[in-house]
Design an enzyme around this catalytic site. Structure first.
Site, PDB file in Angstrom:
ATOM      1  N   LYS A  75       2.243  -5.617  47.184  1.00  0.00           N
ATOM      2  CA  LYS A  75       1.951  -4.599  46.586  1.00  0.00           C
ATOM      3  C   LYS A  75       0.442  -4.274  46.657  1.00  0.00           C
ATOM      4  CE  LYS A  75       2.912  -4.861  42.312  1.00  0.00           C
ATOM      5  NZ  LYS A  75       1.545  -5.914  41.965  1.00  0.00           N
ATOM      6  N   THR A  77      -1.291  -5.526  49.157  1.00  0.00           N
ATOM      7  CA  THR A  77      -1.589  -5.099  50.614  1.00  0.00           C
ATOM      8  C   THR A  77      -1.506  -3.441  50.821  1.00  0.00           C
ATOM      9  OG1 THR A  77      -0.733  -7.158  51.377  1.00  0.00           O
ATOM     10  CG2 THR A  77      -0.943  -5.451  53.064  1.00  0.00           C
ATOM     11  N   ARG A  98      -7.293  -5.869  40.431  1.00  0.00           N
ATOM     12  CA  ARG A  98      -7.537  -6.982  39.512  1.00  0.00           C
ATOM     13  C   ARG A  98      -8.234  -8.227  40.427  1.00  0.00           C
ATOM     14  NH1 ARG A  98      -1.724  -8.610  37.364  1.00  0.00           N
ATOM     15  NH2 ARG A  98      -1.202  -7.752  39.500  1.00  0.00           N
ATOM     16  N   LYS A 109       1.218 -18.294  45.246  1.00  0.00           N
ATOM     17  CA  LYS A 109       0.792 -17.360  46.129  1.00  0.00           C
ATOM     18  C   LYS A 109      -0.028 -17.770  47.329  1.00  0.00           C
ATOM     19  CE  LYS A 109       2.199 -13.506  43.427  1.00  0.00           C
ATOM     20  NZ  LYS A 109       1.543 -12.118  42.992  1.00  0.00           N
ATOM     21  N   ALA A 277       0.943  -9.363  34.450  1.00  0.00           N
ATOM     22  CA  ALA A 277       1.792  -8.347  33.844  1.00  0.00           C
ATOM     23  C   ALA A 277       2.968  -8.922  33.182  1.00  0.00           C
ATOM     24  CB  ALA A 277       2.282  -7.571  34.825  1.00  0.00           C
ATOM     25  N   PHE A 305       3.338  -6.693  39.348  1.00  0.00           N
ATOM     26  CA  PHE A 305       4.906  -6.902  39.479  1.00  0.00           C
ATOM     27  C   PHE A 305       5.459  -5.481  39.617  1.00  0.00           C
ATOM     28  CE2 PHE A 305       3.773 -11.207  37.250  1.00  0.00           C
ATOM     29  CZ  PHE A 305       3.613 -11.804  38.375  1.00  0.00           C
ATOM     30  N   PHE A 385       8.154  -5.514  57.086  1.00  0.00           N
ATOM     31  CA  PHE A 385       8.211  -6.899  57.656  1.00  0.00           C
ATOM     32  C   PHE A 385       8.584  -7.156  58.915  1.00  0.00           C
ATOM     33  CE2 PHE A 385       7.144  -7.680  53.376  1.00  0.00           C
ATOM     34  CZ  PHE A 385       6.589  -8.742  52.983  1.00  0.00           C
ATOM     35  N   TRP A 413       0.007  -4.106  56.735  1.00  0.00           N
ATOM     36  CA  TRP A 413      -0.443  -5.329  57.012  1.00  0.00           C
ATOM     37  C   TRP A 413      -0.591  -5.576  58.478  1.00  0.00           C
ATOM     38  CZ3 TRP A 413       0.918  -9.545  60.285  1.00  0.00           C
ATOM     39  CH2 TRP A 413       0.573 -10.715  59.782  1.00  0.00           C
TER      40      TRP A 413
END
Length: 560
Positions: A75, A77, A98, A109, A277, A305, A385, A413
């Site tokens: 998200k 990205t 954020r 992560k 979140a 999220f 992806f 990406w």
């Protein structure tokens, strides 16, 4: 010969960055309105927002997603890539995001600044200590804890019941061992013994206060309203009662100023505030979003999220508090997550499985319905992806076409802004052509119980809401205290629409259990805790920190 795939940090370290004063100049920010923190990051004076108060606001583009897999669905990205794409399309775009927390950065992560060729930079600084905002919040939070314990030790004039202190200490790490502690041990000179505990810093009410305050005066007022404990008559005790709102404001005065950085393509980005979140309200600061809207024609911002968490809170809490009206919502979906929602095992998500995709699409469908309930136009962004097959992509695009849903296949990406040009065009078309009838899901004058039930049923799709005995008592107490008109901040797992993280897809006829309520009066909302969601996460078996290092030249490696 197979093309070498660079890691995020390797890509970031090869970037050609502009010095931060150049980024500020391009935005017509005056020299005295920028406070540089090194060459590539800086803080913006709060006077800038006052100078621009009469400027027209740019379009607010909210990026949200379906329920993610543990690794996330890109998200951030997509947020960065979309901002870069809008600039390539000749628009003046800003990004508002954020600040990452060290807890998840060193946990699962490994970083939270976007990925590939759609990152905010300098990513090492942003992911680590940045400009010290989160440390300032940690200090203010723990100073308040010290003030409470000292008040009790020095005679307890306010008659605070040590058994009913609701204020916890915090640290910006995942540390399950600190969830429950005892303080004040060691005899009469060491304080009064009592039970205490730690939350992660981003779950602190002070983080929420900082993110919802519109200026320094509002920050001080909100800090003063924070309820820290109850006295022996079960009456609330606030920071104002203790008299420390001024000291806390002093600690936070620089942290309130938003941070200016840039993307790999030199698109300006404001990174400020970082509540989770799943345990908080999941949005960057009001000041950051409003300032970005004054500086750009478009501001691309995200909420944590899925739409069941971050977007719901952005729209019901942040927009209500700051009078923000979003122009469009982008719902990020990945084929791998949809397949997991359709029953495919986590370790098999790289394998083609259209049948699982067909089953998992119900999760996306529910999030679309949620945004429609708010009356907002939207675009589905398929974050591609390399493991996605042509057959899977074609099926998902066809599903969106049959449903009359705007959709864009994004490759930000791999290609940066170039990979988001189609998404940028779809976003602008949605703003121009689709109806925007933005409305909140509930009214402020509804009861706490009604508001919680509305969120559970309309956003999660729950069949029933059950309040535990503790929560029922708190419903009465909070109503008697006059807090019933505040919005609701649900604390819930991010992995499922339900409060059970193992229920993927679109569960039906399930019950949401509210085990406890927490009054965040300074922030201006009531937290409803569901399921087993923790306000202090733990580390996984193999933390991302195991792969992190620094070489002899001081270069960071392994930060994703």
């Amino acid at each position: 010969m197979q093309k070498q795939v660079l890691s995020d940090i390797e890509i970031a370290q090869k970037a050609q960055l502009k010095q931060i004063y150049r980024i500020a100049e391009d935005l017509d920010i005056q020299q005295e309105e920028l406070e540089p923190y090194g060459h590539y990051k800086g803080k913006l004076s709060l006077s800038l927002l006052d100078r621009l108060k009469d400027e027209q606001d740019g379009h607010v583009v909210l990026v949200t997603s379906i329920n993610p897999t543990p690794a996330g669905e890109g998200k951030s990205t997509v947020t960065v890539g979309l901002g870069q794409a809008l600039n390539k399309l000749g628009k003046k775009a800003m990004i508002a995001m954020r600040e990452p927390s060290l807890g998840p950065t060193m946990g699962i992560k490994g970083g939270a600044t976007g990925g590939g060729y759609s990152q905010v930079v300098p990513m090492e600084d942003i992911n680590l200590h940045f400009t010290g905002d989160i440390h300032a919040i940690t200090t203010a939070n723990n100073a308040l804890s010290a003030f409470i314990d000292n008040h009790i030790h020095q005679g307890n004039q306010l008659q605070i019941d040590a058994r009913r202190i609701v204020w916890k200490r915090v640290v910006d790490l995942n540390d399950r061992s600190l969830r429950k502690v005892i303080v004040g041990l060691g005899g009469p000179t060491q304080g009064v013994p009592r039970e205490d505990g730690f939350d992660i810093t981003v779950a602190s009410e002070i983080m929420a206060v900082l993110c919802l305050a519109v200026d320094l005066k509002d920050l001080k007022n909100r800090l003063g309203r924070i309820v820290v404990a109850y006295n022996f008559n079960r009456e609330p005790i606030t920071v104002n009662d203790l008299g420390y709102e001024g000291a806390l404001s002093m600690i936070l005065r620089d942290a309130l100023k938003p941070n200016l950085v840039q993307t790999l393509e030199n698109t300006p980005a404001i990174i400020h505030g970082g509540p989770f979140a799943n345990i908080a309200h999941g949005c960057n600061s009001v000041i950051a979003t409003k300032l970005a809207a004054k500086l750009g024609d478009y501001v691309v911002t995200e909420a944590g999220f899925g739409a069941d968490l971050g977007a719901e809170k952005f729209l019901n809490i942040k927009c209500r508090a700051a009078n923000i009206k979003p122009s469009v919502v982008v719902i990020v979906a990945t084929i791998r997550a949809l397949k997991m929602h359709g029953g495919q095992a986590k370790d098999q998500l790289k394998e083609e499985n259209v049948e699982a995709l067909e089953k998992g699409i119900l999760n996306l469908e529910k999030h679309i319905e949620t945004i429609q309930n708010f009356g907002l136009p939207f675009v589905v962004a398929i974050n591609k992806f390399i493991t996605d097959t042509e057959k899977e992509v074609a099926w998902l695009q066809q599903w969106c076409k049959e449903k009359g849903v705007r959709v864009s296949l994004t490759e930000v990406w791999e290609k940066g802004g170039e990979g988001g040009l189609d998404l940028g065009n779809e976003v602008m078309a949605a703003i121009k052509e689709d109806q925007n009838n933005f409305t909140y899901l509930y009214e402020s004058n509804e009861s706490i119980e009604q508001k919680v039930t509305t969120i559970a049923k309309k956003v999660y799709g729950a069949g029933h809401v059950e309040f535990a005995t503790t929560a029922k008592l708190q419903l009465r107490q909070f109503g008697q205290a006059g807090w019933g008109d505040l919005p609701i901040c649900m604390a819930k797992t991010q992995y499922s629409l339900s409060d059970d993280p193992t229920k993927f897809g679109r569960p039906q006829n399930f019950t949401i259990t509210i085990r406890e309520l927490k009054a965040s009066i300074g922030a201006g909302f009531i937290i409803a805790l569901t399921g087993d969601v923790m306000t202090m996460p733990g580390l996984p078996k193999q933390p991302a920190a195991l792969n992190m290092n620094v070489d002899e030249e001081g270069n960071v490696v392994g930060l994703f």
